[in-house]
Design a protein around this motif. Structure first.
Motif, mmCIF file in Angstrom:
data_model
loop_
_atom_site.group_PDB
_atom_site.id
_atom_site.type_symbol
_atom_site.label_atom_id
_atom_site.label_comp_id
_atom_site.label_asym_id
_atom_site.label_seq_id
_atom_site.Cartn_x
_atom_site.Cartn_y
_atom_site.Cartn_z
ATOM 1 N N ALA A 39 42.478 -47.016 27.340
ATOM 2 C CA ALA A 39 42.142 -47.200 28.746
ATOM 3 C C ALA A 39 42.846 -46.156 29.614
ATOM 4 O O ALA A 39 42.217 -45.500 30.459
ATOM 5 C CB ALA A 39 42.519 -48.605 29.196
ATOM 6 N N ALA A 40 44.151 -46.020 29.431
ATOM 7 C CA ALA A 40 44.914 -45.067 30.236
ATOM 8 C C ALA A 40 44.390 -43.650 30.062
ATOM 9 O O ALA A 40 44.202 -42.909 31.036
ATOM 10 C CB ALA A 40 46.393 -45.145 29.858
ATOM 11 N N LEU A 41 44.130 -43.276 28.823
ATOM 12 C CA LEU A 41 43.678 -41.919 28.545
ATOM 13 C C LEU A 41 42.269 -41.665 29.064
ATOM 14 O O LEU A 41 42.000 -40.647 29.715
ATOM 15 C CB LEU A 41 43.730 -41.663 27.032
ATOM 16 C CG LEU A 41 45.138 -41.635 26.416
ATOM 17 C CD1 LEU A 41 45.074 -41.800 24.910
ATOM 18 C CD2 LEU A 41 45.865 -40.340 26.790
ATOM 19 N N ARG A 42 41.357 -42.578 28.805
ATOM 20 C CA ARG A 42 39.963 -42.376 29.202
ATOM 21 C C ARG A 42 39.786 -42.385 30.715
ATOM 22 O O ARG A 42 38.921 -41.704 31.259
ATOM 23 C CB ARG A 42 39.066 -43.442 28.567
ATOM 24 C CG ARG A 42 38.856 -43.269 27.071
ATOM 25 C CD ARG A 42 37.956 -44.370 26.525
ATOM 26 N NE ARG A 42 37.702 -44.220 25.104
ATOM 27 C CZ ARG A 42 36.721 -43.464 24.588
ATOM 28 N NH1 ARG A 42 35.923 -42.797 25.397
ATOM 29 N NH2 ARG A 42 36.545 -43.389 23.288
ATOM 30 N N ASN A 43 40.594 -43.162 31.414
ATOM 31 C CA ASN A 43 40.473 -43.250 32.867
ATOM 32 C C ASN A 43 41.187 -42.129 33.601
ATOM 33 O O ASN A 43 40.818 -41.819 34.743
ATOM 34 C CB ASN A 43 41.022 -44.591 33.354
ATOM 35 C CG ASN A 43 40.064 -45.740 33.169
ATOM 36 O OD1 ASN A 43 39.236 -46.029 34.026
ATOM 37 N ND2 ASN A 43 40.159 -46.409 32.030
ATOM 38 N N CYS A 44 42.218 -41.549 32.979
ATOM 39 C CA CYS A 44 43.142 -40.709 33.747
ATOM 40 C C CYS A 44 43.237 -39.247 33.318
ATOM 41 O O CYS A 44 43.881 -38.461 34.016
ATOM 42 C CB CYS A 44 44.539 -41.326 33.707
ATOM 43 S SG CYS A 44 44.633 -42.935 34.501
ATOM 44 N N VAL A 45 42.658 -38.869 32.212
ATOM 45 C CA VAL A 45 42.765 -37.482 31.745
ATOM 46 C C VAL A 45 41.440 -36.771 32.001
ATOM 47 O O VAL A 45 40.403 -37.149 31.443
ATOM 48 C CB VAL A 45 43.126 -37.412 30.252
ATOM 49 C CG1 VAL A 45 43.222 -35.950 29.803
ATOM 50 C CG2 VAL A 45 44.439 -38.142 29.984
ATOM 51 N N THR A 46 41.479 -35.743 32.832
ATOM 52 C CA THR A 46 40.281 -34.956 33.091
ATOM 53 C C THR A 46 40.370 -33.558 32.475
ATOM 54 O O THR A 46 39.345 -32.989 32.102
ATOM 55 C CB THR A 46 40.030 -34.824 34.601
ATOM 56 O OG1 THR A 46 41.181 -34.234 35.220
ATOM 57 C CG2 THR A 46 39.773 -36.190 35.224
ATOM 58 N N ARG A 47 41.601 -33.014 32.393
ATOM 59 C CA ARG A 47 41.749 -31.675 31.810
ATOM 60 C C ARG A 47 42.446 -31.754 30.451
ATOM 61 O O ARG A 47 41.835 -31.559 29.411
ATOM 62 C CB ARG A 47 42.548 -30.761 32.757
ATOM 63 C CG ARG A 47 41.880 -30.479 34.064
ATOM 64 C CD ARG A 47 42.439 -29.211 34.739
ATOM 65 N NE ARG A 47 43.888 -29.136 34.741
ATOM 66 C CZ ARG A 47 44.665 -29.630 35.710
ATOM 67 N NH1 ARG A 47 44.116 -30.274 36.740
ATOM 68 N NH2 ARG A 47 45.975 -29.481 35.666
ATOM 69 N N ARG A 48 43.733 -32.036 30.461
ATOM 70 C CA ARG A 48 44.528 -32.006 29.231
ATOM 71 C C ARG A 48 45.738 -32.912 29.402
ATOM 72 O O ARG A 48 46.308 -32.991 30.489
ATOM 73 C CB ARG A 48 44.971 -30.568 28.923
ATOM 74 C CG ARG A 48 45.749 -30.376 27.632
ATOM 75 C CD ARG A 48 46.092 -28.909 27.421
ATOM 76 N NE ARG A 48 44.917 -28.121 27.121
ATOM 77 C CZ ARG A 48 44.488 -27.830 25.892
ATOM 78 N NH1 ARG A 48 45.177 -28.262 24.840
ATOM 79 N NH2 ARG A 48 43.416 -27.090 25.721
ATOM 80 N N VAL A 49 46.113 -33.597 28.335
ATOM 81 C CA VAL A 49 47.245 -34.514 28.387
ATOM 82 C C VAL A 49 48.357 -34.022 27.466
ATOM 83 O O VAL A 49 48.093 -33.547 26.354
ATOM 84 C CB VAL A 49 46.816 -35.953 28.014
ATOM 85 C CG1 VAL A 49 46.229 -36.033 26.615
ATOM 86 C CG2 VAL A 49 47.987 -36.930 28.162
#
Length: 364
Positions: A74-84
């Motif tokens: 959830a955190a990754l799919r909602n909040c990462v647009t470029r690179r994590v």
């Protein structure tokens, strides 16, 4: 009651941990409908209590019937647009990175030697490149017994205005201060079977307005873990889908229990249990985590004497105590003791005495 006199193995594992009988009884309450006023009242009761636990005044709080692994997604799919950026200092932070890759995201690991903490300066240096719009940090690495310096890392993240801080507080929330508002955490997630001492299978998260703004612009983030969809439901004090009602009853009872003890007293109790366990380990074997980064909820004991860890664990089970062997590549090199949840200092003393008995028996 001493573990040796109970009718089951008492868990001192680093999750799941022992669940108090009165909390277990809450799980057996008659089920209520999840679209009625009783459920709305239950959610209205839980959300402000959880805000206090997270250390936030106004973040949205979501309750989900899944393990924390689901909230990683959830955190990754909602909040990462470029690179994590994902600091990797143990098995669970390594898996956080693997989940990011499995979600099809651009992700870079920041590898740290297992047993050592993530250095805030290393994070700052990488974030300063401008490549990242999020960092996914495991606060307390359960596989190594390392607690990462959250305030210092948060300060490094704060210098980059467009980077969101996503924190796994699975084995710290309720046992070690997390302070969501003070540390400007954008997503803080945890499951309930560790320091909250509930049966496994349920998770909670606190989500910042910045994370919600980011989520609103994201596409391809799925349905079940869509923060915007979750917010639209919890704004009406309703679950998005069928919840684990029994967990919610137990969570309400446990939150009242935590409030009665007080968070400062709870943190002090966890610290006292950790100090006892670390002193035992230092005097007989060793400690895997570096000194300045040792967790107050789980101790990873270094197997410096080369004992048969499986035999040691079995000897404790025979006496009514459950601990864990090492995790992953540390399976034989370490074993882990969870001093978290509702355990007491006296219960830790009983466990350590039993550990001495087993070591003596194995040396005979």
């Amino acid at each position: 009651m001493p573990a040796s006199k109970r009718d089951h193995t008492v868990l001192f594992t680093p999750g799941p941990t022992e669940v108090a009988p009165d909390i277990l009884r809450e799980m057996g309450r008659p089920i209520i409908g999840h679209r009625g006023i009783e459920m709305q009242d239950l959610i209205r009761d839980l959300v402000p209590r959880l805000r206090g636990l997270f250390g936030t005044r106004g973040y949205d709080v979501f309750l989900t019937a899944c393990s924390a692994t689901g909230l990683w997604e959830a955190a990754l799919r909602n909040c990462v647009t470029r690179r994590v950026l994902v600091p990797v200092c143990g098995a669970f932070s390594e898996r956080f990175y693997e989940v990011a890759v499995a979600c099809g995201l651009e992700a870079d690991p920041l590898h740290v030697e297992w047993g050592k903490a993530v250095r805030a300066q290393a994070v700052a240096d990488l974030l300063a490149t401008g490549r990242y719009d999020a960092i996914a940090l495991v606060h307390n690495e359960t596989s190594t017994g390392v607690v990462n310096p959250l305030p210092e890392i948060a300060e490094a993240v704060r210098r980059q205005s467009d980077v969101l801080l996503l924190v796994d507080a699975v084995s710290s929330l309720g046992g070690i201060p997390v302070e969501v508002d003070r540390n400007d955490i954008d997503v803080c997630l945890a499951s309930v079977q560790k320091c909250l001492a509930l049966p496994p299978g349920f998770s909670v998260c606190a989500v910042s307005p910045r994370a919600l703004e980011r989520s609103a612009r994201r596409v391809g983030k799925g349905y079940y873990f869509d923060f915007i969809r979750l917010k639209s439901c919890f704004d009406r004090s309703t679950p998005m889908a069928t919840p684990s009602v029994s967990h919610m009853f137990a969570l309400r009872a446990q939150m009242k229990r935590i409030e009665t003890e007080g968070l400062d007293a709870r943190y002090a109790r966890h610290r006292a249990m950790a100090d006892l366990t670390r002193a035992w380990a230092a005097g007989r074997l060793g400690l895997f985590a570096e000194e300045r980064a040792r967790s107050n909820t789980v101790t990873c004991v270094a197997n410096t004497r080369g004992i048969d860890v499986a035999r040691f664990v079995a000897g404790l089970v025979a006496r009514g105590f459950g601990i864990s062997n090492g995790y992953g590549r540390l399976k034989e090199a370490t074993f882990r003791v969870g001093h978290m949840g509702d355990h007491t200092v006296e219960e830790i003393r009983d466990l350590l005495a039993a550990m001495d008995e087993v070591l003596k028996e194995m040396a005979a």
